[in-house]
Structures are given as C-alpha cells and as structure tokens.
Write a protein that holds these residues in place. Structure first.
Motif, PDB file in Angstrom:
ATOM      1  N   MET A 157      -3.724  10.661  -1.062  1.00 51.55           N
ATOM      2  CA  MET A 157      -2.963  10.206   0.106  1.00 51.55           C
ATOM      3  C   MET A 157      -1.709   9.469  -0.354  1.00 51.55           C
ATOM      4  SD  MET A 157      -2.636  10.146   3.302  1.00 51.55           S
ATOM      5  CE  MET A 157      -4.218  10.803   3.813  1.00 51.55           C
ATOM      6  N   LYS A 158      -0.545   9.902   0.159  1.00 54.90           N
ATOM      7  CA  LYS A 158       0.720   9.313  -0.283  1.00 54.90           C
ATOM      8  C   LYS A 158       0.963   7.946   0.354  1.00 54.90           C
ATOM      9  CE  LYS A 158       3.260  13.472  -1.573  1.00 54.90           C
ATOM     10  NZ  LYS A 158       2.159  14.426  -1.437  1.00 54.90           N
ATOM     11  N   ASN A 159       1.567   7.068  -0.431  1.00 51.09           N
ATOM     12  CA  ASN A 159       1.988   5.750   0.042  1.00 51.09           C
ATOM     13  C   ASN A 159       3.459   5.811   0.407  1.00 51.09           C
ATOM     14  OD1 ASN A 159      -0.551   4.402  -0.535  1.00 51.09           O
ATOM     15  ND2 ASN A 159      -0.019   4.678  -2.698  1.00 51.09           N
ATOM     16  N   ILE A 160       3.786   5.405   1.632  1.00 52.49           N
ATOM     17  CA  ILE A 160       5.107   5.677   2.205  1.00 52.49           C
ATOM     18  C   ILE A 160       5.814   4.400   2.646  1.00 52.49           C
ATOM     19  CG2 ILE A 160       6.292   6.803   4.140  1.00 52.49           C
ATOM     20  CD1 ILE A 160       3.884   8.793   4.112  1.00 52.49           C
ATOM     21  N   VAL A 161       7.099   4.327   2.327  1.00 54.55           N
ATOM     22  CA  VAL A 161       8.004   3.378   2.978  1.00 54.55           C
ATOM     23  C   VAL A 161       8.826   4.192   3.968  1.00 54.55           C
ATOM     24  CG1 VAL A 161      10.045   1.920   2.686  1.00 54.55           C
ATOM     25  CG2 VAL A 161       8.116   1.688   1.119  1.00 54.55           C
ATOM     26  N   PHE A 162       8.888   3.728   5.206  1.00 50.61           N
ATOM     27  CA  PHE A 162       9.613   4.444   6.250  1.00 50.61           C
ATOM     28  C   PHE A 162      10.860   3.665   6.644  1.00 50.61           C
ATOM     29  CE2 PHE A 162      10.671   5.446  10.647  1.00 50.61           C
ATOM     30  CZ  PHE A 162      10.696   6.837  10.613  1.00 50.61           C
ATOM     31  N   MET A 163      11.976   4.381   6.823  1.00 53.09           N
ATOM     32  CA  MET A 163      13.231   3.767   7.269  1.00 53.09           C
ATOM     33  C   MET A 163      13.804   4.569   8.424  1.00 53.09           C
ATOM     34  SD  MET A 163      15.126   2.828   3.674  1.00 53.09           S
ATOM     35  CE  MET A 163      14.429   1.613   2.555  1.00 53.09           C
ATOM     36  N   GLY A 164      13.954   3.934   9.588  1.00 52.16           N
ATOM     37  CA  GLY A 164      14.505   4.613  10.758  1.00 52.16           C
ATOM     38  C   GLY A 164      14.728   3.622  11.876  1.00 52.16           C
ATOM     39  N   THR A 165      15.476   4.043  12.888  1.00 49.33           N
ATOM     40  CA  THR A 165      15.844   3.097  13.950  1.00 49.33           C
ATOM     41  C   THR A 165      15.649   3.624  15.373  1.00 49.33           C
ATOM     42  OG1 THR A 165      17.385   1.971  12.466  1.00 49.33           O
ATOM     43  CG2 THR A 165      17.712   1.628  14.827  1.00 49.33           C
TER      44      THR A 165
END
Length: 304
Positions: free
Chosen positions: A1-9
């Motif tokens: 399972m991938k570990n994710i940083v999310f960036m969005g607005t």
C-alpha cells in the motif's frame, strides 16, 4: 500500500482526494491553500480540499503554508517518507527540493502538451474544441512539461466549465487510482514541446462582452467557458446568467423575438436567446420579467 502526500485546493482536487481515501491508500498529509476571505462580509472560508478533509476526519493532517518554500515545509514532507506525491490544481509551483523527495504526479485538466497553465478547462471551451481530457504527468521544474504517464479523453461539445470541471474531476480521480496501482510498470512518454500551448489565469475582466464587436459564437463560447465565474457581462455591468445561440438574424441590440424562455437579441453575426439576466446592483431575474420591468417588447432596443 502506497504512502501518499496529497496537494490540491478546489473541488476538482477534492474529488481526487476522496477517491484516494475511499480506495484505502495511506494519506500521510494534505497540503492545500490557506483559507481566504469570501463574499461581501469577507468571511474566512477554507478551500474545498480542506472542507472534505474535515468531513473525512483528516483535519489533523491538513497543512496550509502560504508557500512551499517556507521554513520547515520541505523537512516535514521529507520526514513523512512518502512513496508518491499527488498534485491536482494546488495553486503553487513545487520547488526543486520538494520534487526531489518523491515522484510527483500532477493530474492536469487537458491533453498535454495543449493548454499548459492555469486555465486549461476554460481555454478548451473558448477555443470551441470538441475534445479535452485529463493527463497524469510526472512533474519537473517546467510548466506542465513533464513526461506523460497516462491520459483520458472526453467529448466536451456543448459543456459549460462547471459541467466540465465535474466530469474531468471524476476522470482524474479514476486515473489517479490507475497510476497509484500501476506506477512501477508505466513507461513515461515525453511531451512533444513543438505542439505545446499555454493558457493564462482567468481574470474578472475576461468576462466582458461587446455585442457590436464580439461574434455570436465568441459570446456563446465565453458564456460556457466563464459559467459561474467570472460570468459574462456588458460594460454597464449587466450579467447574462443563462443564454443560448439562436438562429435568427437582425439588427445588433434589437429584440428579434419573444418566447416563454426569454427574448432573442441581435448580436454581431447572429442572435442569442437570453433566458436569465441581472442588472448591476439588482437581483437575478428571468428575461421576460426584465423586459416587463423595462417596458420593452419586440423590435425595441436593449441597452447592454
């Protein structure tokens, strides 16, 4: 399972975040733009991504730096040791030191290399394109110029920007999951820079129309592209809130026909059926009520 940083607005990004969450990927952090004052009362309002994060119980991992170059941002993201950083309409350029932490994938709302920049959805509509879509791109320091990982295409004929944002956000969300599941097996494709085009950030003044100089099809395209914001409006601040292109021809500025839906107004190269309108400083009204208030009828001139 991938570990994710999310960036969005905006809402486009929130649909992608929601899909990642529901697919059970491990979200380490959510970066979004700072809350902004909105409306006449300038009420401090969180972006759509933050609203969703709060609804999902993820508010404790939401971060809102004014700039990714702020002290501590790079160190924080690096300490999380993400497998991948997903970016969708974040609103800030990622500096080199962030790009070097982990693979960064951007979900851009065009078929790259067309419409690199801030307004790909509106620009595709303005240019009267029949097709648009979403591209998953491996980010570099250029403006939307990284290698293509995958894309999805959609027929956008007749859609306004609100409808297209919604459809493309769903496509982008599905494409994101495909990328996360298959990232190691994807063979990136370099963009053909010679075919690239750029699009600018939309300004409020872009919604200004002129019945004498703007062609009927230009007015129609602006209405669809700028639906919601900034909308289309005359120099006197009169907003056309609902309209469609008509098939009558006649004098510019003259009422050429009346119907239950509204009135047909002559413009450069044709006519438009105006259904809903808003005078400066007034409430929106249906077109028939507007004419009644102005005591105007068939053959009269409308000052826009």
């Amino acid at each position: 399972m991938k570990n994710i940083v999310f960036m969005g607005t905006p809402s486009y990004a929130s649909k992608i975040l929601e899909k990642i969450y529901k697919t059970k990927f491990n979200i380490l952090a959510i970066y979004t733009q700072p809350d902004k004052p909105v409306g006449r009362n300038q009420t401090l309002t969180p972006p759509d991504v933050k609203k969703l994060a709060i609804d999902l119980g993820l508010n404790d991992i939401v971060y809102q730096p004014k700039s990714l170059k702020e002290s501590g941002v790079k160190e924080h993201i690096k300490s999380l040791n993400p497998d991948i950083i997903i970016v969708a309409a974040y609103g800030q350029i990622l500096p080199r030191e962030i790009l070097d932490i982990a693979p960064c994938v951007n979900l851009h709302a065009s078929i790259l290399p067309a419409y690199r920049g801030a307004s790909p959805i509106q620009s595709a509509i303005l240019d009267k394109n029949s097709l648009s879509g979403v591209t998953a791109m491996a980010m570099n320091e250029g403006l939307d110029s990284g290698d293509i990982l995958a894309f999805s295409i959609l027929d956008i004929t007749g859609m306004n920007s609100y409808e297209l944002f919604d459809k493309l956000s769903i496509m982008a969300a599905n494409l994101t999951i495909k990328i996360l599941n298959e990232y190691e097996n994807i063979n990136p494709i370099k963009q053909f820079d010679a075919l690239s085009s750029k699009c600018k950030k939309i300004k409020k003044d872009d919604g200004l129309i002129n019945l004498d100089s703007d062609n009927v099809y230009e007015i129609g395209a602006k209405f669809l592209a700028y639906f919601g914001w900034p909308g289309i409006f005359s120099k006197d601040g009169i907003k056309i809130l609902d309209m469609e292109i008509s098939d009558l021809n006649g004098e510019v500025g003259k009422i050429l026909g009346l119907s239950d839906d509204g009135f047909i107004l002559g413009v450069n190269g044709g006519s438009i059926l105006i259904k809903k309108i808003q005078a400066a400083g007034k409430k929106p009204v249906d077109a028939k009520s507007y004419l009644n208030g102005k005591r105007l009828g068939l053959g009269d001139r409308v000052s826009l």
